[in-house]
Design a protein around this motif. Structure first.
Motif, PDB file in Angstrom:
ATOM      1  N   SER A   1       0.802  -1.226   0.000  1.00 29.92           N
ATOM      2  CA  SER A   1       0.000   0.000   0.000  1.00 29.92           C
ATOM      3  C   SER A   1       0.834   1.274   0.000  1.00 29.92           C
ATOM      4  N   ASP A   2       1.879   1.325   0.818  1.00 31.64           N
ATOM      5  CA  ASP A   2       2.678   2.547   0.915  1.00 31.64           C
ATOM      6  C   ASP A   2       4.181   2.319   0.771  1.00 31.64           C
ATOM      7  N   GLY A   3       4.618   1.071   0.583  1.00 30.21           N
ATOM      8  CA  GLY A   3       6.037   0.767   0.410  1.00 30.21           C
ATOM      9  C   GLY A   3       6.845   0.804   1.693  1.00 30.21           C
ATOM     10  N   LYS A   4       6.192   1.043   2.834  1.00 32.09           N
ATOM     11  CA  LYS A   4       6.891   1.128   4.116  1.00 32.09           C
ATOM     12  C   LYS A   4       7.421  -0.244   4.519  1.00 32.09           C
ATOM     13  N   LYS A   5       8.623  -0.271   5.110  1.00 28.39           N
ATOM     14  CA  LYS A   5       9.227  -1.507   5.604  1.00 28.39           C
ATOM     15  C   LYS A   5       9.145  -1.516   7.122  1.00 28.39           C
ATOM     16  N   VAL A   6       8.644  -2.624   7.646  1.00 32.16           N
ATOM     17  CA  VAL A   6       8.504  -2.780   9.093  1.00 32.16           C
ATOM     18  C   VAL A   6       9.242  -4.052   9.486  1.00 32.16           C
ATOM     19  N   TYR A   7      10.171  -3.935  10.457  1.00 30.47           N
ATOM     20  CA  TYR A   7      10.973  -5.073  10.902  1.00 30.47           C
ATOM     21  C   TYR A   7      10.485  -5.513  12.273  1.00 30.47           C
ATOM     22  N   GLY A   8      10.173  -6.794  12.412  1.00 24.04           N
ATOM     23  CA  GLY A   8       9.753  -7.301  13.706  1.00 24.04           C
ATOM     24  C   GLY A   8       9.292  -8.737  13.617  1.00 24.04           C
ATOM     25  N   TYR A   9       8.544  -9.148  14.626  1.00 25.55           N
ATOM     26  CA  TYR A   9       8.052 -10.521  14.737  1.00 25.55           C
ATOM     27  C   TYR A   9       6.571 -10.575  14.390  1.00 25.55           C
ATOM     28  N   MET A  10       6.181 -11.630  13.686  1.00 25.98           N
ATOM     29  CA  MET A  10       4.769 -11.850  13.370  1.00 25.98           C
ATOM     30  C   MET A  10       4.439 -13.317  13.578  1.00 25.98           C
ATOM     31  N   VAL A  11       3.171 -13.631  13.740  1.00 24.23           N
ATOM     32  CA  VAL A  11       2.735 -15.008  13.952  1.00 24.23           C
ATOM     33  C   VAL A  11       3.175 -15.858  12.767  1.00 24.23           C
ATOM     34  N   TYR A  12       3.752 -17.008  13.058  1.00 25.70           N
ATOM     35  CA  TYR A  12       4.324 -17.888  12.041  1.00 25.70           C
ATOM     36  C   TYR A  12       3.314 -18.301  10.978  1.00 25.70           C
ATOM     37  N   GLN A  13       2.088 -18.588  11.368  1.00 23.12           N
ATOM     38  CA  GLN A  13       1.093 -19.049  10.411  1.00 23.12           C
ATOM     39  C   GLN A  13       0.776 -17.991   9.354  1.00 23.12           C
ATOM     40  N   CYS A  14       1.030 -16.720   9.644  1.00 23.24           N
ATOM     41  CA  CYS A  14       0.740 -15.646   8.694  1.00 23.24           C
ATOM     42  C   CYS A  14       1.937 -15.283   7.812  1.00 23.24           C
ATOM     43  N   ALA A  15       3.133 -15.679   8.199  1.00 22.25           N
ATOM     44  CA  ALA A  15       4.336 -15.386   7.416  1.00 22.25           C
ATOM     45  C   ALA A  15       5.239 -16.604   7.502  1.00 22.25           C
ATOM     46  N   ASN A  16       4.999 -17.559   6.637  1.00 22.86           N
ATOM     47  CA  ASN A  16       5.730 -18.809   6.708  1.00 22.86           C
ATOM     48  C   ASN A  16       6.527 -19.050   5.441  1.00 22.86           C
ATOM     49  N   PRO A  17       7.510 -19.914   5.500  1.00 22.40           N
ATOM     50  CA  PRO A  17       8.365 -20.155   4.336  1.00 22.40           C
ATOM     51  C   PRO A  17       7.677 -20.922   3.216  1.00 22.40           C
ATOM     52  N   TYR A  18       6.438 -21.330   3.423  1.00 21.10           N
ATOM     53  CA  TYR A  18       5.720 -22.088   2.407  1.00 21.10           C
ATOM     54  C   TYR A  18       4.788 -21.199   1.604  1.00 21.10           C
ATOM     55  N   GLY A  19       5.034 -19.896   1.618  1.00 20.46           N
ATOM     56  CA  GLY A  19       4.203 -18.972   0.863  1.00 20.46           C
ATOM     57  C   GLY A  19       2.827 -18.860   1.471  1.00 20.46           C
ATOM     58  N   THR A  20       1.816 -18.826   0.633  1.00 24.57           N
ATOM     59  CA  THR A  20       0.456 -18.662   1.132  1.00 24.57           C
ATOM     60  C   THR A  20      -0.185 -19.990   1.506  1.00 24.57           C
ATOM     61  N   ASN A  21       0.515 -21.106   1.295  1.00 29.68           N
ATOM     62  CA  ASN A  21      -0.012 -22.407   1.691  1.00 29.68           C
ATOM     63  C   ASN A  21       0.051 -22.548   3.210  1.00 29.68           C
ATOM     64  N   PRO A  22      -0.859 -23.317   3.798  1.00 33.00           N
ATOM     65  CA  PRO A  22      -0.766 -23.527   5.245  1.00 33.00           C
ATOM     66  C   PRO A  22       0.574 -24.184   5.578  1.00 33.00           C
ATOM     67  N   ALA A  23       1.227 -23.679   6.592  1.00 34.01           N
ATOM     68  CA  ALA A  23       2.568 -24.156   6.930  1.00 34.01           C
ATOM     69  C   ALA A  23       2.535 -25.163   8.050  1.00 34.01           C
ATOM     70  N   PRO A  24       3.268 -26.254   7.900  1.00 29.42           N
ATOM     71  CA  PRO A  24       3.464 -27.122   9.066  1.00 29.42           C
ATOM     72  C   PRO A  24       4.396 -26.402  10.026  1.00 29.42           C
ATOM     73  N   THR A  25       4.032 -26.341  11.270  1.00 28.71           N
ATOM     74  CA  THR A  25       4.875 -25.628  12.232  1.00 28.71           C
ATOM     75  C   THR A  25       6.099 -26.454  12.568  1.00 28.71           C
ATOM     76  N   PRO A  26       7.218 -25.793  12.892  1.00 30.90           N
ATOM     77  CA  PRO A  26       8.440 -26.521  13.279  1.00 30.90           C
ATOM     78  C   PRO A  26       8.213 -27.301  14.570  1.00 30.90           C
ATOM     79  N   ASN A  27       9.115 -28.209  14.848  1.00 33.40           N
ATOM     80  CA  ASN A  27       9.046 -28.976  16.094  1.00 33.40           C
ATOM     81  C   ASN A  27       9.224 -28.051  17.273  1.00 33.40           C
ATOM     82  N   ILE A  28       8.560 -28.364  18.366  1.00 33.29           N
ATOM     83  CA  ILE A  28       8.659 -27.556  19.583  1.00 33.29           C
ATOM     84  C   ILE A  28       9.993 -27.874  20.250  1.00 33.29           C
ATOM     85  N   PRO A  29      10.789 -26.837  20.592  1.00 33.93           N
ATOM     86  CA  PRO A  29      12.090 -27.088  21.231  1.00 33.93           C
ATOM     87  C   PRO A  29      11.901 -27.657  22.626  1.00 33.93           C
ATOM     88  N   LYS A  30      12.876 -28.456  23.040  1.00 35.92           N
ATOM     89  CA  LYS A  30      12.799 -29.084  24.366  1.00 35.92           C
ATOM     90  C   LYS A  30      13.640 -28.356  25.353  1.00 35.92           C
TER      91      LYS A  30
END
Length: 120
Positions: free
Chosen positions: A91-120
């Protein structure tokens, strides 16, 4: 006797330097693979300063905005994965750096992402 020790010392030093130089050479190239690109897959996602639902909100990313991610974080208390990266808004070209929920920004693009294993 002295020459044998000298030879061992020289060989050990040379091998140590070779290993250290190899580690430095691969460290700089490995960082390029740590960053990936995807798009926001939710209608909107809050970009926060820290990986927590209570952290300060820095901005909002909308569906289709580009994300250059470089790390994931798991928040045990929330049982939630977060993606860290830069969102470039269409919309405005602004860049915002931070953390977002994994399901909304995942390495699988717009496909539903399998979440990584929970660390122990």
């Amino acid at each position: 006797m002295i020459t044998q020790r000298l030879k061992r010392t020289v060989v050990a030093t040379t091998m140590g330097l070779a290993v250290a130089a190899g580690g430095l050479a691969t460290a700089s190239t490995a960082q390029a693979y740590d960053t990936g690109h995807t798009k926001v897959s939710c209608s909107a996602v809050k970009i926060r300063k820290a990986p927590s639902k209570h952290a300060m909100i820095l901005g909002i990313g909308y569906r289709g905005d580009k994300v250059a991610y470089n790390q994931w974080a798991y928040k045990r208390a929330e049982k939630q994965w977060y993606t860290r990266g830069t969102v470039t808004r269409k919309s405005d070209g602004k860049k915002v750096y931070g953390y977002m929920v994994y399901q909304c920004a995942n390495p699988y693009g717009t496909n539903p992402a399998p979440t990584p294993n929970i660390p122990k």
